[in-house]
Design a protein around this motif. Structure first.
Motif, PDB file in Angstrom:
ATOM      1  N   ASN A  47       0.829  -1.210   0.000  1.00 39.91           N
ATOM      2  CA  ASN A  47       0.000   0.000   0.000  1.00 39.91           C
ATOM      3  C   ASN A  47       0.862   1.259   0.000  1.00 39.91           C
ATOM      4  OD1 ASN A  47      -2.297  -1.583   0.085  1.00 39.91           O
ATOM      5  ND2 ASN A  47      -2.578  -1.370   2.296  1.00 39.91           N
ATOM      6  N   ALA A  48       1.962   1.237   0.752  1.00 39.49           N
ATOM      7  CA  ALA A  48       2.865   2.388   0.796  1.00 39.49           C
ATOM      8  C   ALA A  48       3.515   2.618  -0.570  1.00 39.49           C
ATOM      9  CB  ALA A  48       3.929   2.182   1.868  1.00 39.49           C
ATOM     10  N   LYS A  49       3.945   1.545  -1.206  1.00 37.72           N
ATOM     11  CA  LYS A  49       4.555   1.666  -2.542  1.00 37.72           C
ATOM     12  C   LYS A  49       3.558   2.256  -3.539  1.00 37.72           C
ATOM     13  CE  LYS A  49       7.792  -2.188  -2.124  1.00 37.72           C
ATOM     14  NZ  LYS A  49       8.109  -3.547  -2.625  1.00 37.72           N
ATOM     15  N   GLU A  50       2.327   1.782  -3.478  1.00 36.47           N
ATOM     16  CA  GLU A  50       1.303   2.289  -4.392  1.00 36.47           C
ATOM     17  C   GLU A  50       1.011   3.761  -4.131  1.00 36.47           C
ATOM     18  OE1 GLU A  50      -1.178   2.933  -7.356  1.00 36.47           O
ATOM     19  OE2 GLU A  50       0.121   1.185  -7.151  1.00 36.47           O
ATOM     20  N   LYS A  51       0.979   4.148  -2.876  1.00 42.86           N
ATOM     21  CA  LYS A  51       0.758   5.560  -2.522  1.00 42.86           C
ATOM     22  C   LYS A  51       1.861   6.429  -3.121  1.00 42.86           C
ATOM     23  CE  LYS A  51      -1.344   8.740   0.005  1.00 42.86           C
ATOM     24  NZ  LYS A  51      -2.738   9.106  -0.153  1.00 42.86           N
ATOM     25  N   VAL A  52       3.096   5.991  -3.006  1.00 39.52           N
ATOM     26  CA  VAL A  52       4.225   6.746  -3.557  1.00 39.52           C
ATOM     27  C   VAL A  52       4.112   6.821  -5.077  1.00 39.52           C
ATOM     28  CG1 VAL A  52       6.735   6.721  -3.903  1.00 39.52           C
ATOM     29  CG2 VAL A  52       5.782   6.318  -1.634  1.00 39.52           C
ATOM     30  N   ARG A  53       3.806   5.692  -5.712  1.00 38.84           N
ATOM     31  CA  ARG A  53       3.678   5.689  -7.179  1.00 38.84           C
ATOM     32  C   ARG A  53       2.560   6.616  -7.649  1.00 38.84           C
ATOM     33  NH1 ARG A  53       5.271   0.079  -6.780  1.00 38.84           N
ATOM     34  NH2 ARG A  53       3.148  -0.547  -6.318  1.00 38.84           N
ATOM     35  N   SER A  54       1.449   6.635  -6.930  1.00 41.90           N
ATOM     36  CA  SER A  54       0.307   7.430  -7.397  1.00 41.90           C
ATOM     37  C   SER A  54       0.387   8.902  -7.004  1.00 41.90           C
ATOM     38  CB  SER A  54      -1.004   6.828  -6.879  1.00 41.90           C
ATOM     39  OG  SER A  54      -1.088   6.949  -5.482  1.00 41.90           O
ATOM     40  N   GLU A  55       0.968   9.203  -5.858  1.00 35.65           N
ATOM     41  CA  GLU A  55       0.965  10.578  -5.359  1.00 35.65           C
ATOM     42  C   GLU A  55       2.255  11.351  -5.627  1.00 35.65           C
ATOM     43  OE1 GLU A  55      -1.635  12.197  -3.866  1.00 35.65           O
ATOM     44  OE2 GLU A  55      -2.819  10.415  -4.350  1.00 35.65           O
ATOM     45  N   PHE A  56       3.338  10.661  -5.858  1.00 34.34           N
ATOM     46  CA  PHE A  56       4.629  11.343  -5.959  1.00 34.34           C
ATOM     47  C   PHE A  56       5.336  11.062  -7.287  1.00 34.34           C
ATOM     48  CE2 PHE A  56       3.639  10.797  -1.483  1.00 34.34           C
ATOM     49  CZ  PHE A  56       3.672  12.106  -1.072  1.00 34.34           C
ATOM     50  N   ASN A  57       4.556  10.876  -8.334  1.00 36.97           N
ATOM     51  CA  ASN A  57       5.163  10.694  -9.646  1.00 36.97           C
ATOM     52  C   ASN A  57       5.494  12.058 -10.242  1.00 36.97           C
ATOM     53  OD1 ASN A  57       2.858  11.666 -11.265  1.00 36.97           O
ATOM     54  ND2 ASN A  57       1.836   9.798 -10.516  1.00 36.97           N
ATOM     55  N   LEU A  58       6.291  12.056 -11.259  1.00 40.40           N
ATOM     56  CA  LEU A  58       6.764  13.309 -11.860  1.00 40.40           C
ATOM     57  C   LEU A  58       5.619  14.179 -12.352  1.00 40.40           C
ATOM     58  CD1 LEU A  58       9.121  15.088 -12.704  1.00 40.40           C
ATOM     59  CD2 LEU A  58       9.257  13.766 -14.829  1.00 40.40           C
TER      60      LEU A  58
END
Length: 85
Positions: A47-58
């Motif tokens: 879930n943490a990885k997905e949050k980073v991918r969805s919220e902190f992408n370029l």
């Protein structure tokens, strides 16, 4: 809410620890170490990885910075106009 409270959902994609509470931090670290191989902990990690991918992408970060600078520019423009009036 601070940034962490808006980003981290306690027990879902990470853990929130009260400020200036080393005992709580130590207890949470101990909990993670004791449970790191359990399915619910693996789910938290995913879930943490997905949050980073969805919220902190370029793309999203660029959009957020653009919106921030536009708001800042408009605020400064409004301020300048109000002081000249």
């Amino acid at each position: 809410k601070n940034l962490n409270e808006n980003t981290i959902l306690h027990g879902e994609n990470g853990f929130l620890i009260p400020d200036n509470d080393p005992e709580a931090l130590a207890a949470q670290i101990q909990f993670v170490l004791e449970n790191k191989k359990k399915a619910f902990m693996k789910a938290i990690i995913e879930n943490a990885k997905e949050k980073v991918r969805s919220e902190f992408n370029l793309e999203k970060m660029s959009k957020n910075y653009q919106e921030y600078f536009l708001r800042s520019h408009n605020h400064n423009k409004d301020y300048a106009e109000s002081t000249l009036a």
